[in-house]
Design a protein around this motif. Structure first.
Motif, PDB file in Angstrom:
ATOM      1  N   TYR A   1      -5.525 -16.219 -33.919  1.00 55.21           N
ATOM      2  CA  TYR A   1      -4.678 -15.024 -33.968  1.00 55.21           C
ATOM      3  C   TYR A   1      -5.303 -13.955 -34.873  1.00 55.21           C
ATOM      4  O   TYR A   1      -5.351 -12.790 -34.510  1.00 55.21           O
ATOM      5  N   ARG A   2      -5.778 -14.365 -36.052  1.00 55.56           N
ATOM      6  CA  ARG A   2      -6.394 -13.390 -36.960  1.00 55.56           C
ATOM      7  C   ARG A   2      -7.605 -12.728 -36.303  1.00 55.56           C
ATOM      8  O   ARG A   2      -7.817 -11.529 -36.433  1.00 55.56           O
ATOM      9  N   ASP A   3      -8.388 -13.507 -35.565  1.00 56.51           N
ATOM     10  CA  ASP A   3      -9.532 -12.962 -34.844  1.00 56.51           C
ATOM     11  C   ASP A   3      -9.061 -11.977 -33.777  1.00 56.51           C
ATOM     12  O   ASP A   3      -9.598 -10.884 -33.641  1.00 56.51           O
TER      13      ASP A   3
ATOM     14  N   ALA B   1      -3.809 -20.127 -35.887  1.00 58.58           N
ATOM     15  CA  ALA B   1      -3.696 -19.031 -36.853  1.00 58.58           C
ATOM     16  C   ALA B   1      -5.025 -18.294 -36.987  1.00 58.58           C
ATOM     17  O   ALA B   1      -5.059 -17.063 -37.034  1.00 58.58           O
ATOM     18  N   ALA B   2      -6.112 -19.029 -37.028  1.00 61.45           N
ATOM     19  CA  ALA B   2      -7.434 -18.400 -37.121  1.00 61.45           C
ATOM     20  C   ALA B   2      -7.735 -17.591 -35.854  1.00 61.45           C
ATOM     21  O   ALA B   2      -8.262 -16.479 -35.936  1.00 61.45           O
TER      22      ALA B   2
ATOM     23  N   ALA C   1      -6.226 -10.309 -33.735  1.00 65.24           N
ATOM     24  CA  ALA C   1      -5.651  -9.127 -34.373  1.00 65.24           C
ATOM     25  C   ALA C   1      -6.745  -8.173 -34.842  1.00 65.24           C
ATOM     26  O   ALA C   1      -6.615  -6.961 -34.719  1.00 65.24           O
ATOM     27  N   ALA C   2      -7.824  -8.714 -35.355  1.00 68.10           N
ATOM     28  CA  ALA C   2      -8.927  -7.868 -35.820  1.00 68.10           C
ATOM     29  C   ALA C   2      -9.594  -7.140 -34.660  1.00 68.10           C
ATOM     30  O   ALA C   2      -9.990  -5.985 -34.782  1.00 68.10           O
TER      31      ALA C   2
ATOM     32  N   GLU D   1       4.364 -16.266 -40.244  1.00 72.49           N
ATOM     33  CA  GLU D   1       3.798 -15.060 -40.877  1.00 72.49           C
ATOM     34  C   GLU D   1       3.230 -14.133 -39.808  1.00 72.49           C
ATOM     35  O   GLU D   1       3.478 -12.925 -39.816  1.00 72.49           O
ATOM     36  N   GLU D   2       2.464 -14.713 -38.901  1.00 75.68           N
ATOM     37  CA  GLU D   2       1.840 -13.945 -37.834  1.00 75.68           C
ATOM     38  C   GLU D   2       2.904 -13.379 -36.891  1.00 75.68           C
ATOM     39  O   GLU D   2       2.804 -12.239 -36.430  1.00 75.68           O
TER      40      GLU D   2
END
Length: 117
Positions: free
Chosen positions: A28-30, A25-26, A32-33, A60-61
Motif C-alpha cells: 500500500y505504501r508503495d 501495508a508495504a 500510495a507513493a 492506519e492506511e
C-alpha cells in the motif's frame, strides 16, 4: 484440546497472517507513493480502497484513504461514517468524533452521522 501439531499450525497461520498484513501495508505504501496524481485519485476509488484496507485490518492506511476521499467529496456520508469507524477501530475516539462533527458542521444532515456519534 488441540494437539501440539495443530497448535504449531495455528501459530504458523497467525504469523503467516501477520507477515501478509505487513506485506500488504508495504505494498500500500508503495502504491500510495506511485499513485499521487494518478488516475485512481477520485473520491470513489479512494473510498473503495479505504474500505478494502479496513477490511484487511490495515486501519492506519484505511483512515488515510478515507480521509482523502472525504476531502475530495465532503458530502459523501458513507465515506464520513467509514472514516469514523476506521478511527474507532484504531481506538482513536477523538478523531472519529472530529470527522463526524466536521461533517455536521459542513451542513450534512443524515441520521447515519448522528447514529455514529
Amino acid at each position: 484440546m488441540p494437539s501440539a501439531s495443530q497448535s504449531r499450525a495455528e501459530l504458523g497461520n497467525s504469523s503467516s497472517a501477520s507477515r501478509r498484513r505487513m506485506m500488504a501495508a508495504a505494498a500500500y505504501r508503495d502504491y500510495a507513493a506511485r499513485a499521487v496524481g494518478g488516475p485512481a485519485q477520485g473520491a470513489p476509488a479512494r473510498a473503495e480502497l479505504g474500505a478494502a484496507l479496513a477490511a484487511g485490518g490495515l486501519l492506519e492506511e484505511a483512515a488515510a484513504e478515507l480521509a482523502a476521499s472525504s476531502a475530495l467529496d465532503p458530502s459523501n456520508v458513507d465515506t464520513v461514517v467509514a472514516l469514523a469507524r476506521a478511527h474507532l477501530n484504531r481506538k482513536d475516539i477523538q478523531a472519529a468524533g472530529r470527522a463526524l462533527e466536521a461533517a455536521v458542521a459542513r451542513g450534512l444532515e443524515d441520521a447515519r452521522l448522528y447514529a455514529a456519534l
